[in-house]
Design a protein around this motif. Structure first.
Motif, PDB file in Angstrom:
ATOM      1  N   UNK B   7      28.296   1.700  37.189  1.00  0.00           N
ATOM      2  CA  UNK B   7      28.393   2.566  35.927  1.00  0.00           C
ATOM      3  C   UNK B   7      27.587   4.215  36.239  1.00  0.00           C
ATOM      4  N   UNK B   8      28.125   5.152  35.829  1.00  0.00           N
ATOM      5  CA  UNK B   8      27.458   6.447  36.118  1.00  0.00           C
ATOM      6  C   UNK B   8      26.136   6.520  35.271  1.00  0.00           C
ATOM      7  N   UNK B   9      25.132   7.043  35.667  1.00  0.00           N
ATOM      8  CA  UNK B   9      23.917   7.221  35.103  1.00  0.00           C
ATOM      9  C   UNK B   9      24.001   8.511  34.115  1.00  0.00           C
ATOM     10  N   UNK B  10      23.311   8.336  33.034  1.00  0.00           N
ATOM     11  CA  UNK B  10      23.460   9.756  32.199  1.00  0.00           C
ATOM     12  C   UNK B  10      22.040  10.350  32.162  1.00  0.00           C
ATOM     13  N   UNK B  11      21.851  11.552  32.144  1.00  0.00           N
ATOM     14  CA  UNK B  11      22.827  12.538  32.334  1.00  0.00           C
ATOM     15  C   UNK B  11      23.040  12.702  33.942  1.00  0.00           C
ATOM     16  N   UNK B  12      24.186  13.497  34.364  1.00  0.00           N
ATOM     17  CA  UNK B  12      24.437  13.424  35.926  1.00  0.00           C
ATOM     18  C   UNK B  12      23.866  14.546  36.163  1.00  0.00           C
ATOM     19  N   UNK B  13      22.972  14.310  36.960  1.00  0.00           N
ATOM     20  CA  UNK B  13      21.766  15.263  37.484  1.00  0.00           C
ATOM     21  C   UNK B  13      22.464  16.257  38.319  1.00  0.00           C
ATOM     22  N   UNK B  14      23.634  15.592  39.235  1.00  0.00           N
ATOM     23  CA  UNK B  14      24.251  16.403  40.074  1.00  0.00           C
ATOM     24  C   UNK B  14      25.001  17.724  39.193  1.00  0.00           C
ATOM     25  N   UNK B  15      25.325  17.628  38.073  1.00  0.00           N
ATOM     26  CA  UNK B  15      26.446  18.410  37.532  1.00  0.00           C
ATOM     27  C   UNK B  15      25.496  19.193  36.349  1.00  0.00           C
ATOM     28  N   UNK B  16      24.479  19.001  35.972  1.00  0.00           N
ATOM     29  CA  UNK B  16      23.760  19.176  34.862  1.00  0.00           C
ATOM     30  C   UNK B  16      22.997  20.517  35.204  1.00  0.00           C
ATOM     31  N   UNK B  17      23.255  21.589  34.547  1.00  0.00           N
ATOM     32  CA  UNK B  17      22.477  22.713  34.690  1.00  0.00           C
ATOM     33  C   UNK B  17      21.185  22.506  34.159  1.00  0.00           C
ATOM     34  N   UNK B  18      19.854  22.661  34.878  1.00  0.00           N
ATOM     35  CA  UNK B  18      18.517  22.556  34.030  1.00  0.00           C
ATOM     36  C   UNK B  18      18.442  23.665  32.982  1.00  0.00           C
ATOM     37  N   UNK B  19      18.024  23.241  31.784  1.00  0.00           N
ATOM     38  CA  UNK B  19      17.867  24.116  30.773  1.00  0.00           C
ATOM     39  C   UNK B  19      16.445  23.936  30.139  1.00  0.00           C
ATOM     40  N   UNK B  20      15.742  24.922  29.577  1.00  0.00           N
ATOM     41  CA  UNK B  20      14.459  24.714  29.000  1.00  0.00           C
ATOM     42  C   UNK B  20      14.255  23.466  28.398  1.00  0.00           C
ATOM     43  N   UNK B  21      15.076  22.965  27.691  1.00  0.00           N
ATOM     44  CA  UNK B  21      14.751  21.624  26.884  1.00  0.00           C
ATOM     45  C   UNK B  21      14.867  20.618  27.779  1.00  0.00           C
ATOM     46  N   UNK B  22      15.749  20.439  28.707  1.00  0.00           N
ATOM     47  CA  UNK B  22      16.015  19.377  29.702  1.00  0.00           C
ATOM     48  C   UNK B  22      14.582  19.136  30.584  1.00  0.00           C
ATOM     49  N   UNK B  23      14.157  20.432  31.171  1.00  0.00           N
ATOM     50  CA  UNK B  23      13.243  20.596  31.967  1.00  0.00           C
ATOM     51  C   UNK B  23      11.897  20.247  31.047  1.00  0.00           C
ATOM     52  N   UNK B  24      11.689  20.650  30.035  1.00  0.00           N
ATOM     53  CA  UNK B  24      10.576  20.443  29.099  1.00  0.00           C
ATOM     54  C   UNK B  24      10.457  18.784  29.063  1.00  0.00           C
TER      55      UNK B  24
END
Lengths: 132, 133
Positions: B7-24
């Motif tokens: 099963x795919x793991x969430x979030x898809x790090x390969x296609x996920x553009x880093x945002x301030x919220x995700x980086x934090x």
């Protein structure tokens, strides 16, 4: 179906399924939050207290730590922080390790590691506060 | 449970553009882990103090080396970030400030708080030998 006197917000389905994926209900979540809150004042106190330690002699540190207030706050800090750290490390392992025996081994290792550190620290504080 | 299904793991790090919220978010975990490792410094301090003046002198000597100071600097940054962002998480846990613009605003507040608390700490330690030599 529901027995009087055994108050619980758990659904009957939740009961038979065994308290969720962690088999532990919401205990972990609550303990993490409670220690997060207790960590705030304790860590501000700790940082405030330790910034000058690199310039201190052994005697100066002992005189500071053997004050009952400082001994007690140090022991409380250790309990609160190390428990919070163990809970946090547990979540990281649960998220990234999916082979069951490896996961269990790491989880036990984390618990033992932080328990040993806690005992080491508390013993050290008590030894100093009761006189070396 | 008996999962051989990929099963795919969430979030898809390969296609996920880093945002301030995700980086934090990942920084919260990273600093938390770093702090868990950093507790060893506290163990060393207390064990050294209980062992005697020689062991304690070794500890303070290490704290005043360049590597020791860098470790303490990193530790203080990680602590203040995790503490500030932890408050942000606790506010979220009560169901408040969950709108995207509020999450960003609280994020900037966390970053500012991290810098200010770190600078204050090192400014206070500076007049003593633990600061810049």
């Amino acid at each position: 179906m529901s027995e009087k006197g055994t108050e619980s917000i758990q659904s009957p389905l939740g009961k038979v399924k065994g308290l969720g994926a962690a088999h532990n209900g919401v205990t972990h979540w609550w303990h993490q939050r409670i220690t997060a809150i207790t960590n705030i004042p304790l860590m501000l106190w700790l940082v405030w207290s330790v910034v000058h330690i690199p310039a201190w002699t052994h005697q100066e540190f002992v005189i500071w730590l053997e004050q009952p207030v400082n001994s007690i706050l140090m022991i409380l800090s250790i309990l609160s922080v190390f428990y919070h750290a163990a809970l946090g490390c547990q979540v990281i392992v649960e998220d990234y390790f999916h082979v069951e025996w490896m996961k269990i081994t790491k989880l036990i290792g984390i618990k033992l590691f932080f328990f040993a550190l806690t005992v080491t620290c508390i013993f050290s504080v008590l030894k100093i506060s009761f006189g070396v | 449970m008996a999962g051989k299904v990929e099963r795919p793991l969430s979030p898809h790090l390969q296609v996920y553009r880093p945002q301030m919220t995700s980086v934090m978010s990942i920084l919260h975990r990273a600093t938390g882990f770093a702090l868990a490792v950093g507790t060893v410094m506290v163990v060393w301090l207390l064990l050294a103090a209980a062992s005697g003046p020689t062991a304690f002198a070794t500890f303070t000597w290490f704290c005043n080396t360049l590597i020791g100071k860098l470790m303490l600097l990193g530790w203080s940054v990680a602590l203040f970030y995790h503490l500030s962002n932890g408050v942000r998480h606790l506010i979220w846990d009560t169901g408040r400030m969950l709108e995207i613009n509020q999450a960003y605003r609280a994020g900037y507040f966390v970053l500012a708080s991290t810098v200010i608390l770190t600078l204050l700490t090192w400014w206070f330690s500076c007049p003593y030998k633990g600061g810049i030599e």
